[in-house]
Design a protein around this motif. Structure first.
Motif, PDB file in Angstrom:
ATOM      1  N   TYR A 165       0.848  -1.186   0.000  1.00 39.40           N
ATOM      2  CA  TYR A 165       0.000   0.000   0.000  1.00 39.40           C
ATOM      3  C   TYR A 165       0.888   1.243   0.000  1.00 39.40           C
ATOM      4  O   TYR A 165       1.975   1.255   0.578  1.00 39.40           O
ATOM      5  CB  TYR A 165      -0.892   0.050   1.241  1.00 39.40           C
ATOM      6  N   GLN A 198       0.814   5.176   1.273  1.00 37.81           N
ATOM      7  CA  GLN A 198       0.101   6.086   2.150  1.00 37.81           C
ATOM      8  C   GLN A 198       0.639   7.501   1.988  1.00 37.81           C
ATOM      9  O   GLN A 198       1.832   7.744   2.195  1.00 37.81           O
ATOM     10  CB  GLN A 198       0.229   5.653   3.619  1.00 37.81           C
ATOM     11  N   GLY A 236      -4.427   9.222   1.214  1.00 37.58           N
ATOM     12  CA  GLY A 236      -4.654   8.172   2.206  1.00 37.58           C
ATOM     13  C   GLY A 236      -3.954   6.887   1.817  1.00 37.58           C
ATOM     14  O   GLY A 236      -2.887   6.905   1.204  1.00 37.58           O
ATOM     15  N   LEU A 237      -4.579   5.775   2.165  1.00 41.11           N
ATOM     16  CA  LEU A 237      -4.004   4.451   1.898  1.00 41.11           C
ATOM     17  C   LEU A 237      -4.554   3.927   0.578  1.00 41.11           C
ATOM     18  O   LEU A 237      -5.755   3.725   0.431  1.00 41.11           O
ATOM     19  CB  LEU A 237      -4.374   3.479   3.013  1.00 41.11           C
ATOM     20  N   LEU A 269       4.736   6.937   2.399  1.00 38.37           N
ATOM     21  CA  LEU A 269       5.045   5.789   3.251  1.00 38.37           C
ATOM     22  C   LEU A 269       4.516   4.558   2.525  1.00 38.37           C
ATOM     23  O   LEU A 269       3.338   4.499   2.164  1.00 38.37           O
ATOM     24  CB  LEU A 269       4.370   5.940   4.613  1.00 38.37           C
TER      25      LEU A 269
END
Lengths: 112, 110
Positions: B35, B37, B42-43, B88
């Motif tokens: 994923y 982020q 968002g994710l 991230l």
């Protein structure tokens, strides 16, 4: 498509206050629902889950009930602590091996 | 049991470079997902691998690719980095209904 909507943050509460973070979803069928928590500088940790309607997930004083009639999975805690300060994510998995779909996250700050 | 580990934890790259991130799942877990982020988006799901095969793919350009090895360890590669790739990157391994996340790799593209 599938989606998750969470209440906008940030949420700031005093210690021992009652917490509710709203989460509603759109999905076909009967999704599984999750709450994840992310502490500063860390990855996501599973907080609780529910896999069918009317199930209640609970962990560390947090609770959420899978409400199919209102397509909701609101997170609650009766008395928050400073250590609960984090970002909370609501998520769903629509079926089997489909990926998790996350809400935008709600930042909670608890002050002493 | 050791959790999901990701290396490196932090990376700084410049535009146009490429990067490879690594993820080691929890022992016995055969599914690994990635994923991205970011504060704005968002994710977002990148892809999932199961037994060395890509099982699901998110809506990312072909610059993002991954693979999984026979020991279930996974790598993610981003080629021709752009500023917007700063994020991230989280890896998660899965057993039944539950995904377990690693601490993430924070990538900064300058």
């Amino acid at each position: 498509g599938n989606s998750v909507t969470q209440m906008e943050g940030p949420v700031t509460l005093s210690e021992e206050a009652f917490l509710t973070i709203n989460c509603t979803y759109t999905a076909t069928g009967y999704p599984s629902l999750f709450w994840y928590v992310q502490y500063p500088g860390e990855g996501l940790q599973l907080l609780l889950k529910a896999t069918k309607a009317d199930d209640k997930g609970s962990n560390k004083g947090f609770e959420a009930t899978y409400r199919k009639e209102t397509t909701s999975f609101h997170l609650e805690k009766g008395s928050v602590q400073v250590s609960d300060s984090a970002v909370y994510f609501c998520a769903l998995r629509s079926s089997g091996n489909t990926p998790l779909v996350f809400g935008k996250g709600t930042r909670l700050s608890v002050i002493a | 049991k050791a959790g999901v580990t990701q290396t490196p934890r932090y990376l700084i790259k410049t535009r146009g470079q490429q990067v490879t991130l690594s993820c080691s799942p929890i022992s016995g877990h055969r599914s690994v997902s990635w994923y991205q982020q970011t504060p704005g988006q968002g994710l977002q799901f990148l892809f999932e691998y199961f037994s060395e095969t890509q099982r699901n793919k998110g809506n990312f350009p072909g610059r993002f690719s991954g693979r999984q090895f026979s020991n279930s360890r996974s790598e993610m590669n981003v080629s021709t980095l752009e500023l917007g790739d700063s994020a991230l990157y989280l890896c998660a391994s899965r057993r039944q209904e539950t995904q377990y996340f690693g601490p993430g790799t924070r990538l900064l593209v300058l």
